[in-house]
Scaffold this active site. Sequence first.
Site, PDB file in Angstrom:
ATOM      1  N   ARG A  96      -8.116   4.539  11.020  1.00  0.00           N
ATOM      2  CA  ARG A  96      -8.377   3.488  12.000  1.00  0.00           C
ATOM      3  C   ARG A  96      -7.093   2.980  12.649  1.00  0.00           C
ATOM      4  NH1 ARG A  96     -11.318  -0.770   8.346  1.00  0.00           N
ATOM      5  NH2 ARG A  96     -10.200   0.422   6.773  1.00  0.00           N
ATOM      6  N   PHE A 383       2.689   4.745  -9.578  1.00  0.00           N
ATOM      7  CA  PHE A 383       3.698   3.691  -9.459  1.00  0.00           C
ATOM      8  C   PHE A 383       4.744   3.909 -10.547  1.00  0.00           C
ATOM      9  CE2 PHE A 383       2.516   0.153  -6.552  1.00  0.00           C
ATOM     10  CZ  PHE A 383       1.373   0.701  -6.016  1.00  0.00           C
TER      11      PHE A 383
END
Lengths: 558, 558
Positions: A96, A383
């Site tokens: 988007r 992470f």
Amino acid sequence: MGQPTDIEIARAARKRPIQEIGAKLQVPAEKLLPYGHDKAKVSADFIAAQKGKADGKLILVTAVNPTPAGEGKTTTTVGLGDGLNRIGKRAAICIREASLGPNFGMKGGAAGGGYAQIVPMEDMNLHFTGDFHAITAAHNLLAAMIDNHVYWGNELDIDVRRVTWRRVIDMNDRALRQVATGLGGVANGFARETGFDITVASEVMAILCLAADLKDLQCRLGDMIVAYRRDKSPVTCGDIGADGAMTVLLKDAMQPNLVQTLENNPAFVHGGPFANIAHGCNSVVATQTALTLADYVVTEAGFGADLGAEKFFDIKCRKAGLKPAVAVIVATCRALKMNGGVDKSELGTENVAALTAGCANLVRHIENVESFGVPVIVAINHFATDTEAEVQAVKDAAAAQGVEAVLCKHWAEGSAGIEELATRVAALADGGTADFKPLYPDEMPLFEKIEAIAKNIYRAGEVVADTGIRKQLKEWEAAGHGNLPICMAKTQYSFTTDPTIRGAPSGHALPVREVRLSAGAGFVVAICGEIMTMPGLPRVPAAQAITLNANGNIEGLF
Amino acid sequence: MGQPTDIEIARAARKRPIQEIGAKLQVPAEKLLPYGHDKAKVSADFIAAQKGKADGKLILVTAVNPTPAGEGKTTTTVGLGDGLNRIGKRAAICIREASLGPNFGMKGGAAGGGYAQIVPMEDMNLHFTGDFHAITAAHNLLAAMIDNHVYWGNELDIDVRRVTWRRVIDMNDRALRQVATGLGGVANGFARETGFDITVASEVMAILCLAADLKDLQCRLGDMIVAYRRDKSPVTCGDIGADGAMTVLLKDAMQPNLVQTLENNPAFVHGGPFANIAHGCNSVVATQTALTLADYVVTEAGFGADLGAEKFFDIKCRKAGLKPAVAVIVATCRALKMNGGVDKSELGTENVAALTAGCANLVRHIENVESFGVPVIVAINHFATDTEAEVQAVKDAAAAQGVEAVLCKHWAEGSAGIEELATRVAALADGGTADFKPLYPDEMPLFEKIEAIAKNIYRAGEVVADTGIRKQLKEWEAAGHGNLPICMAKTQYSFTTDPTIRGAPSGHALPVREVRLSAGAGFVVAICGEIMTMPGLPRVPAAQAITLNANGNIEGLF
């Protein structure tokens, strides 16, 4: 030292001219409408000429329920696209566009992150190719024409108390949420109360993202309900006669935007409907165009899989005839620990027990997505604080569902860090095991559709709605709208309507506060809880720090 | 049969790729930022690198007072640019951009007409390169930040009754002229009355068109007065902290747009401030860029010479250090006959007596423009109904002033029809007889500046203004704004404030109803009569007929 920031990485990108990116998808340079040297629209005539060509494989990237820990859904979408290209597949990405207004409140962000980003980041956070401005103009032209119609005699007999069409602006401006217009006397029309929403909340945005082509766009625009008469019969945009002019205003915006990843792979960035009162996916035109040009198309849906994937399947895929081949569910150890009850401040500490508990959220999403007949794979977005035991716990939880979970390091390493996921996703897609079917049939009554989503996806015990809402749904069925899908507007943070309830709750009640008919977009919105369609600016808006520095670079926007 | 319509001619244009047009001015392709294949912005770094290069000759096209008969000022501007190229001169054109909103009320128009047009006509009537959308966004960001500042505690102590900064939209929407915002309770801020203007009326638009570069732009934005405190001290955009973010929003819009004429000659189309409450000229950046790249630059000013040329000289040229070499005053036999008292329905009939009487209007403009030290030539824009005797009467009237009047047939013939004017204009420019000086010095008191314009240009006997207005002007002088030029907002149809008084009236009174300080744009607006800054739509708006036809062409917009 550590890794540079997203904006530092984006500014250091070695972008290729957009014509080279188009060439990777066999789009000739003359069929690209350039916007500067690094953005282009793919021309409508070229797109029309691709119709009927064999489709690539469609890969959905979705996620567990979002938490403040961050999941990296877009980052993984971009990384997977780069990863597929790295292993020799012709792959394109579809995401988007960003809304302009919110960037002046909180800092704007990258499309993706780390070494998995789409560029040019700055343009994409500002005016980009003007699509949202075109939507704003089209939306507000209709608004002006409605008041103008009333001003000149109101032949359509509009009840000015029942004008449902508001105005929009791509700005966070709380003072415009509720306004009185037409003040100042006869020459300015009839005073009435109305308001402004942010542009991404416009039904025009949802329509642009669902329309097959300009003809379909105009049809849908014409069907939008803008007001009611005293007898409660609807007045449409077509009655006002605005659909043609709005289509003219939107004709360029309907053409999908082509940009590139940091690794110079093609990415379509087009459309950006709200993920609550609308369906939260990039445009059908972009996805279908990408499918005719690439062998693998990686796209994402808004929020977590309960809202985003469900709407992607039940609204976008149903309406556009798309058949997703694979779904990737993005999870992080951090987010799963939060789902297991860990506070944000404690996320740096290993906690396998909490993580294992939090995996209930992931497992629920796996079950849900598989229920649509789409094979699932889990991407563990790495992470630095993740421990081996934690990663293994996620893999084990997925394996217990018969699903693979793959550790991905694209944020730090780009496509090199996501080769394994890319290889597995391609194999799953090529395996042809998908047998996509939406959750409910078109002909199911509207209230039963809400119940189907609530019970099968949210695992609610019941749907609570007063008789007025049930009556309204029946009236819409009688008026011929009963075959529309449902667009749920609910908090993204929980399977329930309470954003603080993480994990995998069940048996709760789903209260439906309001229903709205988006007759042009083609869905019925069920609103569960408060939904804000016009944000405000914070006490110290980001705009106060945004400026051009002496080198002409933007500061403060990221 | 006759000549095809403007839109038919524009659609049949054989456009060259915009890079070829840039090459005619030695702009390398990589310094053009394309928008599609037929529009481009000239990059800021290229423009900065041209600073200090020898300037071309600046030619102003202005006109007699406009009448319903039509004068063809833009058509003549375009025709003269093509004519100069035809006789072997390197010439560029500079005109304003069109506003989007009004096209949905009345039909939009060409830039020029007949065989003297700038293309792509359709894009120029729609979103073009997005400049006006950027101005709208920047303007409304400031508005949102003002209300947000008040919402979060109002540290600047703004008197909410005295917020002068309104909002803008590029749409004809009378319902927004006067609105109440902040309704609906605490979460939406403080209720107050305000309103929307059309985007071209924004001070941001005037600033974009007067700023030398982005640094100057930000300075001027910061200086804009947006509100007053209870003690009437001003609060500026800089106090709100919006100037940096607004500059970021405007950085692309500051780069001038390059397009082409039907004859493939370069045209800059950039900026479009109102010609009443603002100065009505294209951007300084476009004009200065064109002057470094071309030997002759043909530009125009809004309305007739009394308003347009005066502001061009006293505001734009004064502030930008421009030295116009020649002024062309466009007249038509039809317009002069109307100035001589002929009704529009009688314009097809020869009437030398009325035309000769109406020439008083032309003669007045010749005297006025010459008083700025700029040599004048008259362009008689030919209509098929003109008789030889009528054309001769115009020539005689001009000759009596020692000025040449040349018949021009560019509308029907393109550059071939305007060779004579082009030759004479080039000779006048090369003759070096211009000795430009503005009408009044910077240090003249503000009220005396108004009087200087009223008496010397409008030939008024006196300026009527109540003591409040005179006091206001004195206060601005005390606050350091006394050196600003005046921007007159007056009807364009007459030297007086009564639009029905044509010809060359004198001795009338000029009533000043209101004065406004545009501290960022850098002028004081003197409002004489009603000025509409937000138009409405007509009973049957053009938008109702605008649509895409089966071939994908736009219908109803022109």
